[in-house]
Design a protein around this motif. Structure first.
Motif, PDB file in Angstrom:
ATOM      1  N   PRO A  30      -5.443  11.147 -12.673  1.00 38.96           N
ATOM      2  CA  PRO A  30      -4.413  12.119 -13.056  1.00 38.96           C
ATOM      3  C   PRO A  30      -3.368  12.275 -11.952  1.00 38.96           C
ATOM      4  O   PRO A  30      -3.685  12.173 -10.769  1.00 38.96           O
ATOM      5  N   ALA A  31      -2.126  12.542 -12.382  1.00 42.42           N
ATOM      6  CA  ALA A  31      -1.040  12.652 -11.424  1.00 42.42           C
ATOM      7  C   ALA A  31      -1.328  13.703 -10.355  1.00 42.42           C
ATOM      8  O   ALA A  31      -0.952  13.555  -9.209  1.00 42.42           O
ATOM      9  N   ALA A  32      -2.002  14.783 -10.732  1.00 39.97           N
ATOM     10  CA  ALA A  32      -2.277  15.862  -9.789  1.00 39.97           C
ATOM     11  C   ALA A  32      -3.135  15.389  -8.615  1.00 39.97           C
ATOM     12  O   ALA A  32      -3.170  16.041  -7.581  1.00 39.97           O
ATOM     13  N   GLU A  33      -3.822  14.292  -8.807  1.00 37.48           N
ATOM     14  CA  GLU A  33      -4.716  13.797  -7.758  1.00 37.48           C
ATOM     15  C   GLU A  33      -4.028  12.841  -6.798  1.00 37.48           C
ATOM     16  O   GLU A  33      -4.654  12.331  -5.899  1.00 37.48           O
ATOM     17  N   VAL A  34      -2.718  12.582  -7.020  1.00 37.86           N
ATOM     18  CA  VAL A  34      -2.040  11.597  -6.187  1.00 37.86           C
ATOM     19  C   VAL A  34      -2.018  12.014  -4.720  1.00 37.86           C
ATOM     20  O   VAL A  34      -2.223  11.216  -3.832  1.00 37.86           O
ATOM     21  N   ALA A  35      -1.774  13.287  -4.499  1.00 39.54           N
ATOM     22  CA  ALA A  35      -1.686  13.771  -3.117  1.00 39.54           C
ATOM     23  C   ALA A  35      -2.995  13.511  -2.391  1.00 39.54           C
ATOM     24  O   ALA A  35      -4.073  13.564  -2.985  1.00 39.54           O
ATOM     25  N   PRO A  36      -2.899  13.202  -1.087  1.00 44.76           N
ATOM     26  CA  PRO A  36      -4.121  12.869  -0.345  1.00 44.76           C
ATOM     27  C   PRO A  36      -4.940  14.100   0.035  1.00 44.76           C
ATOM     28  O   PRO A  36      -5.350  14.264   1.163  1.00 44.76           O
ATOM     29  N   GLY A  37      -5.188  14.997  -0.848  1.00 47.26           N
ATOM     30  CA  GLY A  37      -5.944  16.219  -0.534  1.00 47.26           C
ATOM     31  C   GLY A  37      -4.991  17.369  -0.256  1.00 47.26           C
ATOM     32  O   GLY A  37      -3.836  17.179   0.117  1.00 47.26           O
ATOM     33  N   LYS A  38      -5.505  18.570  -0.433  1.00 41.81           N
ATOM     34  CA  LYS A  38      -4.637  19.750  -0.270  1.00 41.81           C
ATOM     35  C   LYS A  38      -4.685  20.325   1.140  1.00 41.81           C
ATOM     36  O   LYS A  38      -3.868  21.151   1.498  1.00 41.81           O
ATOM     37  N   THR A  39      -5.674  19.910   1.919  1.00 37.16           N
ATOM     38  CA  THR A  39      -5.821  20.492   3.260  1.00 37.16           C
ATOM     39  C   THR A  39      -4.706  20.019   4.188  1.00 37.16           C
ATOM     40  O   THR A  39      -4.508  18.824   4.375  1.00 37.16           O
ATOM     41  N   ARG A  40      -3.994  20.977   4.766  1.00 36.49           N
ATOM     42  CA  ARG A  40      -2.948  20.675   5.749  1.00 36.49           C
ATOM     43  C   ARG A  40      -3.367  21.146   7.137  1.00 36.49           C
ATOM     44  O   ARG A  40      -2.791  20.727   8.142  1.00 36.49           O
ATOM     45  N   ASN A  41      -4.326  22.045   7.179  1.00 44.65           N
ATOM     46  CA  ASN A  41      -4.777  22.635   8.455  1.00 44.65           C
ATOM     47  C   ASN A  41      -6.301  22.688   8.440  1.00 44.65           C
ATOM     48  O   ASN A  41      -6.901  22.961   7.403  1.00 44.65           O
ATOM     49  N   VAL A  42      -6.881  22.444   9.591  1.00 45.62           N
ATOM     50  CA  VAL A  42      -8.346  22.470   9.653  1.00 45.62           C
ATOM     51  C   VAL A  42      -8.799  23.209  10.909  1.00 45.62           C
ATOM     52  O   VAL A  42      -8.178  23.101  11.966  1.00 45.62           O
ATOM     53  N   VAL A  43      -9.863  24.010  10.739  1.00 43.97           N
ATOM     54  CA  VAL A  43     -10.394  24.794  11.852  1.00 43.97           C
ATOM     55  C   VAL A  43     -11.889  24.500  11.977  1.00 43.97           C
ATOM     56  O   VAL A  43     -12.633  24.644  11.001  1.00 43.97           O
ATOM     57  N   LEU A  44     -12.307  24.083  13.151  1.00 46.13           N
ATOM     58  CA  LEU A  44     -13.731  23.888  13.445  1.00 46.13           C
ATOM     59  C   LEU A  44     -14.203  25.090  14.259  1.00 46.13           C
ATOM     60  O   LEU A  44     -13.668  25.360  15.339  1.00 46.13           O
ATOM     61  N   VAL A 247      -4.449  22.044  13.737  1.00 43.39           N
ATOM     62  CA  VAL A 247      -5.839  21.638  13.998  1.00 43.39           C
ATOM     63  C   VAL A 247      -6.359  22.520  15.132  1.00 43.39           C
ATOM     64  O   VAL A 247      -5.778  22.557  16.207  1.00 43.39           O
ATOM     65  N   LEU A 248      -7.445  23.231  14.843  1.00 49.78           N
ATOM     66  CA  LEU A 248      -7.873  24.269  15.770  1.00 49.78           C
ATOM     67  C   LEU A 248      -9.387  24.227  15.955  1.00 49.78           C
ATOM     68  O   LEU A 248     -10.132  24.062  14.984  1.00 49.78           O
ATOM     69  N   PHE A 249      -9.807  24.374  17.208  1.00 55.54           N
ATOM     70  CA  PHE A 249     -11.225  24.557  17.522  1.00 55.54           C
ATOM     71  C   PHE A 249     -11.402  25.994  17.989  1.00 55.54           C
ATOM     72  O   PHE A 249     -10.615  26.489  18.803  1.00 55.54           O
ATOM     73  N   VAL A 250     -12.438  26.663  17.459  1.00 55.34           N
ATOM     74  CA  VAL A 250     -12.754  28.028  17.898  1.00 55.34           C
ATOM     75  C   VAL A 250     -14.227  28.074  18.308  1.00 55.34           C
ATOM     76  O   VAL A 250     -15.115  27.810  17.482  1.00 55.34           O
ATOM     77  N   THR A 296      -8.835  24.399   5.650  1.00 57.00           N
ATOM     78  CA  THR A 296     -10.285  24.231   5.533  1.00 57.00           C
ATOM     79  C   THR A 296     -10.964  24.691   6.819  1.00 57.00           C
ATOM     80  O   THR A 296     -10.507  24.381   7.917  1.00 57.00           O
ATOM     81  N   PHE A 297     -12.044  25.451   6.658  1.00 59.77           N
ATOM     82  CA  PHE A 297     -12.890  25.855   7.782  1.00 59.77           C
ATOM     83  C   PHE A 297     -14.171  25.006   7.767  1.00 59.77           C
ATOM     84  O   PHE A 297     -14.803  24.864   6.709  1.00 59.77           O
ATOM     85  N   ILE A 298     -14.543  24.497   8.929  1.00 57.84           N
ATOM     86  CA  ILE A 298     -15.873  23.908   9.137  1.00 57.84           C
ATOM     87  C   ILE A 298     -16.571  24.840  10.131  1.00 57.84           C
ATOM     88  O   ILE A 298     -16.042  25.082  11.219  1.00 57.84           O
ATOM     89  N   ILE A 299     -17.717  25.367   9.762  1.00 54.14           N
ATOM     90  CA  ILE A 299     -18.405  26.350  10.612  1.00 54.14           C
ATOM     91  C   ILE A 299     -19.795  25.792  10.937  1.00 54.14           C
ATOM     92  O   ILE A 299     -20.517  25.351  10.028  1.00 54.14           O
ATOM     93  N   THR A 300     -20.151  25.819  12.214  1.00 57.70           N
ATOM     94  CA  THR A 300     -21.410  25.176  12.601  1.00 57.70           C
ATOM     95  C   THR A 300     -21.931  25.746  13.919  1.00 57.70           C
ATOM     96  O   THR A 300     -21.463  26.778  14.391  1.00 57.70           O
ATOM     97  N   THR A 301     -22.921  25.073  14.479  1.00 58.63           N
ATOM     98  CA  THR A 301     -23.443  25.444  15.795  1.00 58.63           C
ATOM     99  C   THR A 301     -23.642  24.187  16.628  1.00 58.63           C
ATOM    100  O   THR A 301     -23.717  23.081  16.075  1.00 58.63           O
ATOM    101  N   ASP A 302     -23.717  24.346  17.931  1.00 53.74           N
ATOM    102  CA  ASP A 302     -23.846  23.169  18.811  1.00 53.74           C
ATOM    103  C   ASP A 302     -25.283  22.686  18.939  1.00 53.74           C
ATOM    104  O   ASP A 302     -25.527  21.532  19.261  1.00 53.74           O
ATOM    105  N   HIS A 303     -26.248  23.568  18.697  1.00 47.68           N
ATOM    106  CA  HIS A 303     -27.667  23.186  18.771  1.00 47.68           C
ATOM    107  C   HIS A 303     -28.484  24.301  18.135  1.00 47.68           C
ATOM    108  O   HIS A 303     -27.988  25.417  17.941  1.00 47.68           O
ATOM    109  N   GLY A 304     -29.761  23.993  17.843  1.00 47.39           N
ATOM    110  CA  GLY A 304     -30.677  25.024  17.389  1.00 47.39           C
ATOM    111  C   GLY A 304     -31.420  25.616  18.574  1.00 47.39           C
ATOM    112  O   GLY A 304     -30.950  25.556  19.714  1.00 47.39           O
TER     113      GLY A 304
END
Ligand SMILES: [Zn+2]
Length: 379
Positions: A30-44, A247-250, A296-304
């Protein structure tokens, strides 16, 4: 559909115009899918050393006391804040944004009780190796201490910063001053705000700036390397509103420090507040046109950490289970599949290429040692 497939579909069509117009091609995609994704900004976003156990089951009953949990709060008050009858109620009480919003609109991996495994592949399970793995896309055996010094391996943040569209709009905001080394500030030239160094101010300081500086200068640190999350949050929100990074790291640090101190009450309080800070960041960004619906937010931890009545305080090869982590993702390109079960083992090294893929860049292709992106969170 993956971006690779979309690209392949595009290549089958002689031009974007034809792609949009030609029935054959349009039927395939579908034409709506042509764009390479909607995410323009990402935060880890990382909450240091925050266990998957708390994330998926909330407060641990055996630690809601002074004897094993080192809590200064009364047992009754602690239970009132964080104890509920079921694991799902407990985790929602502890992390209302993660479970009320992120897990509903996005995906979360790492609930071992459901067979979803997320783990570090660096074999060490402490901070520098973890931040290195998630940000460069591969573990580095040589990193055997948090005092390792400047990172020889460029991170995905440094890599993205070389492209015109991101240059100068990639930033590292973290409580821990070691981020200056992990992201090799001197070589990478990234904006790095870390530790007890107060945020820079252009122009004459306002009374608010002076108050913030005073608090940075006069608060007694629990850890001289690691500023309290609340201080970073003020600087972070100011920066996001004024500089509008793409593009941001927090990096939030308190959850690890209070566990090392053996204060389970403050682990829970800081985990709960970190959830609130992430909500505040998300909601602030959604009020800004640059970010609304395209972040898009990616939320995680560095270790358990370890488990049981004692080992929850520490982490590393000695504390069994410290390799286990969790990863949550929410954004316009991530299907709302919620809490994941089973599936392939997710490794921390995949985070770097995932972050790049979200903003339309193939990090794995450019940097062969980097692990592949987490396919399940991409359309
Ligand atoms: Zn630690």
């Amino acid at each position: 559909m993956t971006r690779q497939l979309r690209r392949a579909a595009m290549l089958l069509c002689p031009s974007v115009l034809l792609y949009l117009a030609a029935g054959m091609c349009a039927a395939a995609e579908p034409a709506a899918e042509v764009a390479p994704g909607k995410t323009r900004n990402v935060v880890l976003i990382v909450s240091d050393g925050l266990r998957w156990q708390e994330v998926f089951t909330g407060a641990e009953e055996d630690l809601l006391n002074d004897s094993a949990g080192g809590s200064w709060l009364s047992d009754a008050e602690l239970r009132k804040r964080y104890w509920r009858a079921t694991p799902s109620e407990r985790r929602e009480a502890l992390f209302p944004f993660l479970w009320g919003t992120v897990a509903k609109r996005g995906q979360i991996f790492g609930n071992q009780a459901l067979g979803s495994i997320a783990r570090v592949s660096n074999g060490k399970a402490f901070s520098y190796p973890g931040y290195n793995e998630m940000s460069t896309g591969s573990p580095n055996d040589a990193i055997d201490s948090n005092e390792f010094g400047p990172n020889p391996t460029p991170s995905v943040f440094e890599w993205l910063n070389q492209f015109d569209e991101f240059h100068g709009r990639v930033a590292i905001y973290g409580t821990w001053n070691v981020f200056e080394n992990i992201f090799n500030q001197r070589r990478s030239g990234l904006v790095v705000q870390a530790g007890w160094k107060p945020p820079p101010k252009v122009g004459p300081p306002t009374p608010r700036d002076l108050l913030l500086r005073r608090l940075y200068a006069t608060t007694t640190p629990l850890d001289e390397e690691d500023v309290d999350n609340s201080f970073l949050q003020v600087a972070l929100l100011d920066y996001v509103k004024s500089a509008k990074p793409r593009v941001l790291f927090v990096g939030y640090g308190e959850t690890d420090n209070w566990a090392h101190q053996g204060r389970y009450d403050l682990v829970l309080d800081s985990a709960h507040r970190t959830d609130g800070f992430i909500k505040e960041l998300w909601e602030t960004m959604q009020t800004l046109p640059q970010y609304r619906g395209t972040t898009t937010f990616i939320i995680t931890t560095d270790h358990g950490r370890g488990s049981g009545l004692t080992d929850w305080k520490e982490h590393g090869v000695e504390q069994k289970g410290s390799e286990n982590i969790w990863v949550a993702v929410m954004g316009p390109d991530t299907p709302a599949l919620g809490e994941r079960r089973d599936g392939p083992v997710l490794v921390q090294a995949q985070i770097a290429a995932t972050l790049a893929a979200l903003v339309g860049r193939d990090y794995h292709q450019a940097v062969a040692r980097a692990a592949l992106p987490i396919a399940q969170i991409l359309h």
